[in-house]
Design an enzyme around this catalytic site. Structure first.
Site, PDB file in Angstrom:
ATOM      1  N   ASP A  17       0.830  -1.214   0.000  1.00 14.87           N
ATOM      2  CA  ASP A  17       0.000   0.000   0.000  1.00 14.87           C
ATOM      3  C   ASP A  17       0.863   1.263   0.000  1.00 14.87           C
ATOM      4  O   ASP A  17       1.978   1.265   0.528  1.00 14.87           O
ATOM      5  CB  ASP A  17      -0.919  -0.022   1.234  1.00 14.87           C
ATOM      6  N   HIS A  34       2.331   3.020  -8.981  1.00 13.98           N
ATOM      7  CA  HIS A  34       2.142   1.575  -9.210  1.00 13.98           C
ATOM      8  C   HIS A  34       3.336   1.013  -9.989  1.00 13.98           C
ATOM      9  O   HIS A  34       3.851  -0.060  -9.666  1.00 13.98           O
ATOM     10  CB  HIS A  34       0.855   1.323 -10.003  1.00 13.98           C
ATOM     11  N   LEU A 130      10.463 -20.657  -3.650  1.00 17.36           N
ATOM     12  CA  LEU A 130       9.519 -19.755  -2.972  1.00 17.36           C
ATOM     13  C   LEU A 130       8.178 -19.858  -3.682  1.00 17.36           C
ATOM     14  O   LEU A 130       8.129 -19.854  -4.914  1.00 17.36           O
ATOM     15  CB  LEU A 130      10.021 -18.301  -3.047  1.00 17.36           C
TER      16      LEU A 130
HETATM   17  C1  IPE Z   1      -5.634  -2.734  -0.242  1.00 16.79           C
HETATM   18  O1  IPE Z   1      -5.277  -1.401  -0.336  1.00 16.79           O
HETATM   19  C2  IPE Z   1      -5.560  -3.404  -1.582  1.00 16.79           C
HETATM   20  C3  IPE Z   1      -4.244  -3.552  -2.172  1.00 16.79           C
HETATM   21  C4  IPE Z   1      -3.120  -3.151  -1.665  1.00 16.79           C
HETATM   22  C5  IPE Z   1      -4.207  -4.241  -3.440  1.00 16.79           C
HETATM   23  P1  IPE Z   1      -6.350  -0.252  -0.600  1.00 16.79           P
HETATM   24  O2  IPE Z   1      -5.581   1.001  -0.700  1.00 16.79           O
HETATM   25  O3  IPE Z   1      -7.224  -0.611  -1.728  1.00 16.79           O
HETATM   26  O4  IPE Z   1      -7.225  -0.291   0.737  1.00 16.79           O
HETATM   27  P2  IPE Z   1      -8.040   0.876   1.465  1.00 16.79           P
HETATM   28  O5  IPE Z   1      -9.009   1.425   0.457  1.00 16.79           O
HETATM   29  O6  IPE Z   1      -7.054   1.908   1.887  1.00 16.79           O
HETATM   30  O7  IPE Z   1      -8.687   0.215   2.633  1.00 16.79           O
HETATM   31  C1  IPE Z   2      -1.688   0.124  -3.337  1.00 12.05           C
HETATM   32  O1  IPE Z   2      -1.417   1.485  -3.381  1.00 12.05           O
HETATM   33  C2  IPE Z   2      -1.821  -0.495  -4.711  1.00 12.05           C
HETATM   34  C3  IPE Z   2      -3.174  -0.946  -5.044  1.00 12.05           C
HETATM   35  C4  IPE Z   2      -4.229  -0.856  -4.290  1.00 12.05           C
HETATM   36  C5  IPE Z   2      -3.321  -1.556  -6.347  1.00 12.05           C
HETATM   37  P1  IPE Z   2      -2.586   2.529  -3.448  1.00 12.05           P
HETATM   38  O2  IPE Z   2      -2.948   2.763  -4.868  1.00 12.05           O
HETATM   39  O3  IPE Z   2      -3.726   2.099  -2.578  1.00 12.05           O
HETATM   40  O4  IPE Z   2      -1.905   3.827  -2.853  1.00 12.05           O
HETATM   41  P2  IPE Z   2      -2.502   4.834  -1.792  1.00 12.05           P
HETATM   42  O5  IPE Z   2      -2.970   4.032  -0.621  1.00 12.05           O
HETATM   43  O6  IPE Z   2      -3.637   5.544  -2.468  1.00 12.05           O
HETATM   44  O7  IPE Z   2      -1.375   5.740  -1.455  1.00 12.05           O
HETATM   45 MG    MG Z   3      -4.121   2.364  -0.625  1.00 17.46          MG
END
Ligand code: IPE
Ligand code: IPE
Ligand code: MG
Length: 242
Positions: A17, A34, A130
């Protein structure tokens, strides 16, 4: 006398995240974050092998991530497809077995991506250095719901007595029944929530919430979480021993 360390975790699961915040902090679009998460992932895979982990699960796309803007969803679909094509031979060469959990049959997942997922799983099926599990179009609630539906079907067609259904039946009906429960769940970026990840499997996992945003995450961050885990006492509902 030094305190005994527990063994390294067998299975670490990571909620990757913070990509969007990492990019926005640099005046860039979320997609850039990403894309930069790929280097973090591959460094962590190498780190996991160095540490001797057997299983590494990474949350790549949740069942709720479809609610993001169309261009971000489209980017993530294409990105995952490209990543598989570009890097599956390298993963295979490293002895990594790739497994996908989640709803790959969702019509919003393209046939091409579905094909690349199946091809990558087949290519790497014989590896065991792994196990790398991609949680893709994954949601813990959907997984448990699908398991319930499968068991209900067996009950309805008379091959399973509802009175016999126990925890083992549910566990055996999840996406990857052979996957051990995660010992340690890490969520990067400082968010302290589970966001529908491995709800069943993480029942007794330890949790770690490092502040590092995912694109900055490297094997040393993984090693630090593992080191911290090794000093913890796990109880599984029992009492402290030793
Ligand atoms: C969880 O992160 C999903 C992934 C990392 C793929 P999100 O960014 O989508 O979750 P919320 O919305 O902060 O709970
Ligand atoms: C996690 O990073 C990746 C996915 C959910 C695919 P985010 O896109 O949720 O990044 P933030 O949380 O908005 O910074
Ligand atoms: Mg996120």
């Amino acid at each position: 006398m030094s305190e005994a360390l527990r063994p390294v975790p067998r299975h670490v699961a990571i909620i990757m995240d913070g990509n969007g915040r990492w990019a926005n902090a640099r005046g860039e679009q979320r997609m850039y974050g990403h894309a930069r998460g790929e280097a973090a992932l591959f460094d962590v895979v190498e780190g996991a092998i160095e540490l001797g982990l057997e299983w590494l699960t990474v949350y790549a796309f949740s069942t709720e991530n479809w609610s993001r803007p169309d261009d971000e969803v489209a980017f993530l679909m294409q990105f995952n497809e490209d990543l598989l094509l570009r890097r599956r031979d390298e993963l295979n060469g490293m002895g990594v077995r790739v497994i996908f959990i989640g709803d790959r049959n969702d019509p919003r997942v393209s046939d091409r991506l579905r094909g690349h997922i199946a091809d990558t799983e087949a290519l790497t099926a014989g590896n065991d250095t792994l196990h790398l599990v991609f949680a893709f179009n994954y949601g813990g609630r959907r997984e448990i719901t699908e398991a319930a539906r499968a068991l209900a079907r067996r009950a309805a067609d008379g091959t399973l007595d509802p009175a016999d259904i126990d925890i083992g039946h549910v566990a055996a009906s999840l996406y990857a029944p052979d996957m051990p429960d995660p010992d340690l769940v890490i969520r990067s970026s400082g968010e302290i929530r589970v966001s529908n990840f491995l709800l069943w499997q993480a029942a007794y996992a330890e949790f770690s919430f490092p502040e590092t945003l995912w694109p900055d995450f490297r094997r040393e961050h993984l090693a630090a979480c593992v080191e911290d885990y090794r000093r913890r006492g796990r109880r599984f509902g029992g009492v402290a021993t030793g």
